[in-house]
Motif scaffolding. Structure first.
Motif, PDB file in Angstrom:
ATOM      1  N   PRO A  35       1.441  30.307  49.321  1.00 36.85           N
ATOM      2  CA  PRO A  35       1.469  29.069  48.832  1.00 36.85           C
ATOM      3  C   PRO A  35       1.286  28.934  47.186  1.00 36.85           C
ATOM      4  O   PRO A  35       1.691  27.893  46.656  1.00 36.85           O
ATOM      5  CB  PRO A  35      -0.060  28.776  49.414  1.00 36.85           C
ATOM      6  CG  PRO A  35      -0.191  29.374  50.537  1.00 36.85           C
ATOM      7  CD  PRO A  35       0.620  30.921  50.105  1.00 36.85           C
TER       8      PRO A  35
ATOM      9  N   ALA B 277       4.747  28.713  46.285  1.00 35.36           N
ATOM     10  CA  ALA B 277       5.410  27.326  46.483  1.00 35.36           C
ATOM     11  C   ALA B 277       5.002  26.341  45.728  1.00 35.36           C
ATOM     12  O   ALA B 277       5.565  25.486  45.286  1.00 35.36           O
ATOM     13  CB  ALA B 277       5.008  26.917  48.142  1.00 35.36           C
ATOM     14  N   LYS B 278       3.559  26.461  45.217  1.00 34.80           N
ATOM     15  CA  LYS B 278       3.121  25.350  44.312  1.00 34.80           C
ATOM     16  C   LYS B 278       3.653  25.797  43.096  1.00 34.80           C
ATOM     17  O   LYS B 278       4.218  24.639  42.436  1.00 34.80           O
ATOM     18  CB  LYS B 278       1.517  25.943  44.014  1.00 34.80           C
ATOM     19  CG  LYS B 278       0.873  25.007  43.296  1.00 34.80           C
ATOM     20  CD  LYS B 278       0.448  25.922  41.934  1.00 34.80           C
ATOM     21  CE  LYS B 278      -0.280  24.885  40.997  1.00 34.80           C
ATOM     22  NZ  LYS B 278      -0.464  25.477  39.778  1.00 34.80           N
TER      23      LYS B 278
ATOM     24  N   TYR C 107       0.359  20.459  48.327  1.00 36.40           N
ATOM     25  CA  TYR C 107       1.249  21.176  49.210  1.00 36.40           C
ATOM     26  C   TYR C 107       0.473  22.557  49.398  1.00 36.40           C
ATOM     27  O   TYR C 107       0.101  22.824  50.667  1.00 36.40           O
ATOM     28  CB  TYR C 107       2.563  21.328  48.784  1.00 36.40           C
ATOM     29  CG  TYR C 107       3.424  22.319  49.799  1.00 36.40           C
ATOM     30  CD1 TYR C 107       3.758  22.058  50.797  1.00 36.40           C
ATOM     31  CD2 TYR C 107       3.330  23.747  49.122  1.00 36.40           C
ATOM     32  CE1 TYR C 107       4.487  22.684  51.501  1.00 36.40           C
ATOM     33  CE2 TYR C 107       4.128  24.580  50.180  1.00 36.40           C
ATOM     34  CZ  TYR C 107       4.626  24.299  51.263  1.00 36.40           C
ATOM     35  OH  TYR C 107       5.181  25.256  51.861  1.00 36.40           O
ATOM     36  N   ALA C 108      -0.030  23.080  48.258  1.00 38.74           N
ATOM     37  CA  ALA C 108      -0.565  24.544  48.519  1.00 38.74           C
ATOM     38  C   ALA C 108      -1.866  24.311  49.271  1.00 38.74           C
ATOM     39  O   ALA C 108      -2.155  25.192  50.257  1.00 38.74           O
ATOM     40  CB  ALA C 108      -0.836  25.057  47.085  1.00 38.74           C
TER      41      ALA C 108
ATOM     42  N   ASP D 283      -1.097  23.958  53.021  1.00 42.64           N
ATOM     43  CA  ASP D 283      -0.623  25.192  53.555  1.00 42.64           C
ATOM     44  C   ASP D 283      -1.739  25.962  53.673  1.00 42.64           C
ATOM     45  O   ASP D 283      -1.927  26.992  54.784  1.00 42.64           O
ATOM     46  CB  ASP D 283       0.454  25.676  52.722  1.00 42.64           C
ATOM     47  CG  ASP D 283       1.049  27.068  53.084  1.00 42.64           C
ATOM     48  OD1 ASP D 283       0.666  27.398  54.160  1.00 42.64           O
ATOM     49  OD2 ASP D 283       2.009  27.466  52.479  1.00 42.64           O
TER      50      ASP D 283
ATOM     51  N   GLY E 249      -4.040  25.213  56.584  1.00 41.59           N
ATOM     52  CA  GLY E 249      -3.496  25.548  57.895  1.00 41.59           C
ATOM     53  C   GLY E 249      -3.696  27.060  58.025  1.00 41.59           C
ATOM     54  O   GLY E 249      -3.725  27.513  59.391  1.00 41.59           O
ATOM     55  N   ARG E 250      -3.354  27.856  57.064  1.00 41.08           N
ATOM     56  CA  ARG E 250      -3.423  29.406  57.157  1.00 41.08           C
ATOM     57  C   ARG E 250      -5.030  29.784  57.408  1.00 41.08           C
ATOM     58  O   ARG E 250      -5.152  30.610  58.271  1.00 41.08           O
ATOM     59  CB  ARG E 250      -3.029  30.021  56.008  1.00 41.08           C
ATOM     60  CG  ARG E 250      -1.556  29.867  55.739  1.00 41.08           C
ATOM     61  CD  ARG E 250      -1.127  30.545  54.327  1.00 41.08           C
ATOM     62  NE  ARG E 250       0.317  30.294  54.037  1.00 41.08           N
ATOM     63  CZ  ARG E 250       1.192  31.300  54.201  1.00 41.08           C
ATOM     64  NH1 ARG E 250       0.863  32.540  54.809  1.00 41.08           N
ATOM     65  NH2 ARG E 250       2.303  31.057  53.939  1.00 41.08           N
TER      66      ARG E 250
END
Length: 706
Positions: A48, A51-52, A385-386, A389, A392-393
């Protein structure tokens, strides 16, 4: 039925402490597994953040200020002019006019001048970009960028994107390697722990006093050694793995959330108390069910074991239906409680986790997401977004932990049952041995009771080395109790027992029994061969001694027809051999171990007349040089005994040799005459006993007589 017995709720803290001590036996492997777990979690949670960085720095980063530059390296070419992002300019580079790229809707627009404040609500109309922030609105001339023109600004970001993608792939590989290593080490350590636990349980069974097994069916003991320890294995393999990885993972996620945004981390903390309350409430109900489930499974094993052992009796007396009904009743109760556990698990597993996750995501997205998408600047799109994510994790390990709650509770209950068995007082194990004693035995004023009533009262006698002492009497007279005291399966409440003048209570039980041997009425043979049943795997007994012992008792005469001779396979209990063959093998076993004291418990009761001659010869060989105690109903086999003890209701009523007791004309005389079939001599005695006995006992006597 045992199902009606009270079943206590296990003390989780005490059991966890004992399980932790067992886990320490493989602590190095567990620590290594947890270390790999931490590495794997760190590698996975790096995703994450990568991605961030990719979103904020390289995708949305093009909204940062750009400056005209003469250097084409790392710069974007737009309408013949090179532009470079402000954070990409070096101190030595000359920079020109500032420009901006801003997004409105799904398109990007080029503004050829500085923008005072880019945050806010944006709109584009008729070549003008309007930015509203609060009560203030600013307007700038803007040109919509084509796809190729937009890509020219993204092109300098590609090397950084490729680098991040490479880091992401490395993180995935490290995570995969860590998961494999962690799983392997965790299961390896768990197997070692359960091997230790199972070994300890079995070793403790060997130390339990014999009377313990009088009250606990063999099937229940087997269930504790196999099923319960296997359930504890699930605790270390599945439960520990999921909970350890879950705790580490959740901790890592919260650290990551606070690193992303403190407000996100604080808002997300509500999940922890909810999870703890959930676990407490679940175990409150699950433990009740699991206590019954493990107990019923143990009882099912017990009844299966008993049914298999007693199958001939069940068939002969046509008890199949009654036995099946008893089994089905236990099985129904077992299934009913399994269904209760199923309902509980269905209500409290991943479905509730999904509800909790969705609530958390809706709250966060509603508050933060709408603000980010409207460009009010509370948090960046990359952070959002992070966060999504990471949330969810985080719920993945929570789901794993919740799904393992059933196994956790079942393991705790099973561990309690195994530890209960290990907490039973056992006999002390003393290493070493003692020299073979002579075998002079003396009982002096011995009284003994299994519970309250004395079954032996003031028993006194002496047996010198090499003598044969016979114990006779009706069922319940105390013959077997004397042997139990001699073996120290029990100790008397009054009086003393000595061997070679030394009290048996001062001799360790293992040392005492080392020089004792026993031949039972129905000898027990183990799976293996005839030879292995003689030596019992004792390395001190050579194969030559085994063969010698078998020949000495005449076993070669009854076993010569077997294809493999003394190496003939023997199944459990030796059911493929005749009673005489099994008895001779047990005689050879006793002879091979060369005991100083030998006990023959109804050793010739089940032997046919033809085989009895061989058995009697074997007995003479076996008794040489050792003190022998014979429990016998067939009085013709003890005529040569040095002394005969006649027992009645726990007391010695007559004592002496065969001739002496026959001359007395007392109880022994009547028993002997009755067995010889002399109704004339024994008739009066039978009539007197019939008058003194209650009706059911008279019927039993008549049945014996017939």
């Amino acid at each position: 039925m045992s199902g009606n017995q009270s079943q206590s709720i296990p003390n989780t803290t005490g059991i966890a402490r004992r399980l932790f001590r067992y886990a320490l036996t493989a602590k190095a492997t567990f620590i290594a597994a947890l270390l790999m777990l931490a590495i794997g979690v760190a590698a996975e949670l790096a995703g994450p953040f990568i991605a961030k960085t990719m979103i904020d720095e390289h995708v949305l980063g093009i909204e940062q200020p750009y400056y005209e530059t003469d250097s084409p390296e790392g710069a974007a070419l737009y309408q013949g002019t090179y532009y470079k992002r402000a954070d990409r300019l070096s101190a030595e580079e000359n920079s020109g006019a500032e420009v901006r790229l801003l997004q409105s809707g799904t398109s990007f627009y080029f503004i050829n001048e500085p923008v005072e404040r880019a945050e806010g609500s944006r709109s584009f109309q008729d070549g003008i970009m309007s930015i509203t922030y609060g009560d203030s609105t600013q307007s700038y001339p803007a040109v919509k960028l084509s796809t190729s023109e937009l890509f020219s600004f993204y092109k300098p970001e590609l090397p950084g994107v490729y680098k991040l993608v490479g880091l992401f792939m490395i993180a995935i590989f490290i995570s995969m390697l860590a998961v494999f290593t962690r799983t392997f080490w965790m299961q390896s350590a768990a197997n070692r722990v359960i091997q230790k636990l199972r070994t300890d349980v079995y070793a403790h069974i060997q130390r339990l006093p014999v009377h313990y097994f009088d009250n606990l069916p063999a099937g229940k003991v087997v269930s504790r050694v196999t099923n319960d320890t296997e359930a504890v294995k699930d605790l270390f393999v599945a439960v520990l793995s999921n909970f350890a990885s879950g705790i580490v993972y959740i901790t890592g996620v919260y650290i990551a959330l606070f690193l992303l945004d403190v407000r996100l981390g604080l808002i997300s903390l509500f999940i922890i108390p909810m999870l703890l309350i959930w676990i407490v409430l679940y175990r409150k109900f699950a433990t009740r069910y699991n206590v019954v489930i493990r107990s019923r499974l143990s009882e099912i094993n017990a009844i299966i074991n008993e049914s298999i052992q007693g199958m001939p009796i069940i068939r002969v007396f046509r008890r199949q239906k009654a036995t099946r009904e008893e089994f089905e009743e236990l099985n129904r109760d077992y299934m009913a409680h399994q269904n209760k556990m199923l309902n509980l698990n269905s209500l409290t597993t991943h479905n509730l986790v999904n509800v909790l996750r969705n609530i958390a995501l809706v709250v966060i997205l509603w508050y933060f997401g709408s603000a980010s998408l409207s460009s009010t600047g509370i948090i960046s799109i990359g952070v959002l977004y992070a966060f999504v994510d990471l949330m969810g994790r985080m719920f993945q390990p929570i789901t794993g932990m919740v799904n393992q709650l059933a196994a956790l509770d079942s393991s705790i209950v099973s561990a309690k049952r195994a530890f209960e068995l290990m907490d039973e007082p056992g006999e002390a194990v003393t290493d070493g041995s003692m020299p073979r004693y002579q075998g002079d035995v003396e009982f002096k004023d011995v009284s003994f009771a299994y519970k309250k009533d004395y079954v032996l009262k003031n028993i006194s006698f002496q047996a010198a080395k090499g003598q044969t002492v016979a114990l006779v009497g009706h069922t319940g007279s105390g013959k077997s109790s004397i042997i139990n005291l001699l073996f120290r399966f029990y100790d008397p409440q009054k009086g003393s027992i000595t061997i070679d003048g030394k009290p048996v209570t001062e001799i360790p039980k293992q040392w005492l029994r080392q020089h004792m041997g026993i031949v039972l009425q129905d000898p027990y043979l183990f799976t293996g061969t005839i030879a292995s049943n003689v030596s019992l795997g004792d390395p001190r007994i050579s194969r030559e001694q085994v063969d010698q012992a078998l020949r000495a008792v005449g076993a070669d005469r009854l076993l010569s027809h077997l294809p493999l001779g003394f190496d003939e396979p023997v199944i459990e209990k030796g059911s493929t051999l005749s009673a005489g063959q099994r008895q001779l093998i047990s005689f050879a076993r006793a002879l091979a171990f060369d005991p100083a004291i030998l006990i023959l418990d109804e050793a010739t009761a089940n032997i046919d007349t033809e085989t009895e001659a061989i058995i009697q010869q074997a007995l003479e060989v076996l008794k040489q040089g050792r003190t022998t105690f014979i429990i016998a109903h067939r009085l013709s086999t003890i005529r040569n005994a040095d002394q005969i003890l006649v027992l009645h209701r726990g007391e010695i009523v007559e004592q002496g040799s065969h001739d002496k007791l026959m001359a007395q004309g007392g109880k022994y005389f009547n028993m002997y005459q009755l067995q010889q079939g002399s109704t004339e001599a024994a008739g009066g005695s039978i009539q007197r006993e019939r008058e003194a006995l209650p009706v059911p006992a008279i019927m039993k006597k008549a049945a014996v007589k017939l």
